[in-house]
Design an enzyme around this catalytic site. Structure first.
Site, short mmCIF file in Angstrom:
data_model
loop_
_atom_site.label_atom_id
_atom_site.label_comp_id
_atom_site.label_asym_id
_atom_site.label_seq_id
_atom_site.Cartn_x
_atom_site.Cartn_y
_atom_site.Cartn_z
N LYS A 60 46.49 4.33 38.17
CA LYS A 60 45.88 5.46 38.87
C LYS A 60 44.89 4.97 39.92
O LYS A 60 44.07 4.11 39.66
CB LYS A 60 45.14 6.35 37.86
CG LYS A 60 46.03 6.90 36.77
CD LYS A 60 45.23 7.63 35.70
CE LYS A 60 44.26 6.71 35.03
NZ LYS A 60 43.62 7.34 33.85
N THR A 100 35.15 15.09 39.47
CA THR A 100 36.35 14.34 39.08
C THR A 100 36.21 13.73 37.68
O THR A 100 37.04 12.92 37.28
CB THR A 100 36.60 13.19 40.08
OG1 THR A 100 35.45 12.34 40.06
CG2 THR A 100 36.86 13.70 41.48
N GLY A 142 36.87 13.12 34.07
CA GLY A 142 37.92 13.53 33.15
C GLY A 142 39.28 13.69 33.79
O GLY A 142 40.24 14.11 33.16
N THR A 143 39.41 13.30 35.06
CA THR A 143 40.72 13.45 35.71
C THR A 143 41.77 12.55 35.04
O THR A 143 42.93 12.94 34.92
CB THR A 143 40.63 13.05 37.19
OG1 THR A 143 39.88 11.84 37.27
CG2 THR A 143 39.95 14.13 38.01
N GLY A 144 41.33 11.39 34.59
CA GLY A 144 42.30 10.46 33.98
C GLY A 144 42.78 10.96 32.64
O GLY A 144 43.99 10.97 32.37
N CYS A 145 41.83 11.40 31.81
CA CYS A 145 42.23 11.91 30.48
C CYS A 145 43.16 13.08 30.66
O CYS A 145 44.20 13.20 30.01
CB CYS A 145 41.01 12.42 29.72
SG CYS A 145 39.63 11.33 29.74
#
Ligand SMILES: Nc1ncnc2c1ncn2[C@@H]1O[C@H](COP(=O)(O)OP(=O)(O)OP(=O)(O)O)[C@@H](O)[C@H]1O
Ligand SMILES: Cc1ncc(CO)c(N)n1
Ligand SMILES: [Mg+2]
Length: 527
Positions: A211, A244, A246-249
């Protein structure tokens, strides 16, 4: 500031686990085949007190995607929009107890992992996954959050590499996590992300998604997907926002949700990425917390999209033979809209656009509802021209909008991430803006003079080629195209020209079925 790791207070003595006695041992519910199986994701992650990331993000993302989410808590963090102030790690035997409670009782389709703060926890998870195998395993190797806080010790890297990566269907490291998993390899450019994805694949995951949210000064939000053979560069406009966290989780749990619903991997990722982009765009001005990185709103205007067939990510090959209806032609030939749509699909149309420029809303909606049954029966997407309200009312697969219609960003916010949005473009600038705004494809024309659309500037084959070369989106050519010139159009030699859109070539004819079959043959021969 610095924070501390500590074992939870109960670790000084064995965590008491007890088994509540069942009644007469009979199963609580009698299973019958009418029971509704709801897709189920189990997330094994840490609690984020600020609720922007971790377990809380997973629950919200799964709710937004319509799947059930059960939770095994691996740690509790004291965390907010400034960073992580404290971490309380769950003893591994209690993580094992939680895993056993869920996996022994519920049919979990997909397991998704977030923060796994100790190698002991990683090992008990590895054991549980062998005892209770699931359809897919999504590993979000949470070690460093976007706020830069380390969420796992250095020994975790070997824990992930030895115990989890070989079992993973997909791993979704961010830039820093990819670097950590590759013993500190520097990732500063998109090409570094390609190399990292390939190297990470060697540790055994079936797919890798690196990512790029934290890629320094990249204009778009780029992720690199590698499946062991092919790379896919998944780009979206970078939403200008502080929200942004927590975008990955959320991306990983959305991928898990789509897999649980039966999507193939790449389309699951595309829907997930668009979900994040749409949610970020919707949340971009929300203010929660005083720190540099706020959470976003996963549950943006939850709409009940009760779809008969599973929403698929847009497939550019659907643009191959694009039928655009016209009420005046139907009237002239005494055809009904349902007859001509059936005939076009039977003749090989791969997508249908209902274009009822002057119809009143009532009859437009009636026609749309009738056509959507036909289209979905043949799994052919139905788009509505211009009228977002009609598209929403009949749950169409999307809309096609012109330069002077509803702005694409507004349409995307109203329709949500998985609807198809097409935009009419005459110039490279139009094409670029369509991409920035989140469209799925562009219609370019009129390629040849046409009387189907008044005062329509003709762009010719040169104009079409110029726009295609400038477009990051797939293109469908439109305007005066028919059996005699479709081959010339398809042969201009640009890879993202995916098909032709036609009106009178099909619908200003006595027999729609015959004309569509002929055009389909010409196109098939040309590609
Ligand atoms: N500003 C943005 N606009 C659009 N997409 C973004 C933006 N920031 C991140 N993304 C996307 O969100 C997803 C998550 O990427 P990111 O690199 O932020 O993960 P992460 O660092 O693990 O996030 P976190 O740890 O905070 O949950 C990726 O698909 C990325 O492209
Ligand atoms: C608990 C937790 N898990 C994951 C992340 C990833 O951002 C976070 N910040 N906090
Ligand atoms: Mg992350």
């Amino acid at each position: 500031g610095p924070f501390f790791f500590c074992k939870s207070s109960s670790s000084r003595h064995r965590t008491r686990t007890f088994v509540a006695m069942q009644g007469d041992g009979a199963s609580a519910t009698t299973k019958n085949n009418s029971d509704l199986k709801i897709p189920h994701v189990l997330t094994v992650a840490g609690s984020d007190s600020g609720a922007g990331a971790g377990i809380q993000a997973d629950l919200k993302a799964c709710a937004a995607r319509g799947v059930y989410c059960s939770t095994v808590i691996t740690a509790v963090t004291a965390q907010n929009t400034v960073g992580v102030q404290g971490v309380n790690i769950m003893p591994e035997d209690f993580v094992a107890a939680q895993l056993n409670s869920v996996l022994s009782d519920m049919q979990v389709d997909v397991v998704k992992t977030g923060m796994l703060p100790s190698t002991d926890i990683i090992k008990v998870l590895h054991q549980s996954l062998r005892e209770f195998p699931v359809r897919a395993l999504v590993i979000d190797p949470v070690m460093v959050s976007t706020s830069g806080d380390v969420l796992a010790g250095p020994s975790i890297v070997s824990g992930f590499r030895d115990n989890l990566l070989p079992m993973a269907d997909i791993i979704t490291p961010n830039i820093k996590e990819a670097s950590a998993l590759l013993d500190g390899m520097q990732l500063a450019t998109v090409s570094d992300m390609y190399s990292a994805a390939k190297l990470l694949h060697c540790f055994g995951p079936r797919n890798v998604l690196v990512k790029g949210g934290d890629l320094p000064d990249s204009s778009d939000a780029v992720d690199i997907f590698f499946d062991g053979e092919n790379f896919h560069e998944l780009r979206s406009a970078r939403v200008k926002t502080r929200n942004t966290h927590g975008t990955g989780c959320s991306l990983a749990s959305c991928i898990a949700a789509e897999l649980a619903k039966g999507s193939p991997m790449l389309s699951a990722i595309k829907v997930a990425k668009r979900f994040i982009e749409t949610a970020l765009d919707y949340s971009k001005d929300i203010v929660i917390g005083n720190g540099p990185q706020g959470p976003f709103d996963h549950l943006l205007r939850l709409k009940s999209t009760s779809r008969s067939c599973r929403p698929e990510a847009f497939n550019p090959s659907d643009l191959f033979l694009y039928a655009v209806t016209d009420p005046r032609m139907n009237k002239k030939w005494g055809h009904s809209i349902t007859d001509v749509v059936k005939a076009a699909i039977e003749g090989g149309a791969t997508i249908v656009q209902l274009r009822e420029k002057d119809a009143d809303t009532g009859s437009f909606l009636e026609a749309a509802q009738a056509c959507i049954e036909i289209c979905h029966h043949h799994r052919v997407p139905l788009l509505i021209n211009d009228r977002i309200d009609v598209a929403l009312a009949c749950d169409a697969d999307g809309v096609h909008i012109g330069q002077s219609d509803m702005p694409v960003r507004v349409a995307r916010a109203l329709l949500g991430p998985e609807k198809i949005i097409g935009v009419s473009c005459k110039t490279p600038e139009h094409a670029h803006q369509a991409w920035v705004d989140g469209a799925d494809y562009i219609g370019c024309g009129g390629v040849y003079p046409t009387n189907t659309k008044e005062n329509n500037l003709t762009v010719g084959l040169d104009g079409l080629k110029t726009v295609c070369l400038a477009s990051k989106l797939p293109v469908v050519a439109i305007g005066g195209i028919g059996i005699s010139n479709a081959s010339d159009v398809m042969k201009i030699g640009v890879p993202n020209l995916k098909g032709v859109a036609v009106v009178s070539a099909l619908f200003d004819r006595e027999c729609v079925l015959t004309e569509t079959k002929k055009l389909c043959a010409v196109l098939t021969e040309a590609i």
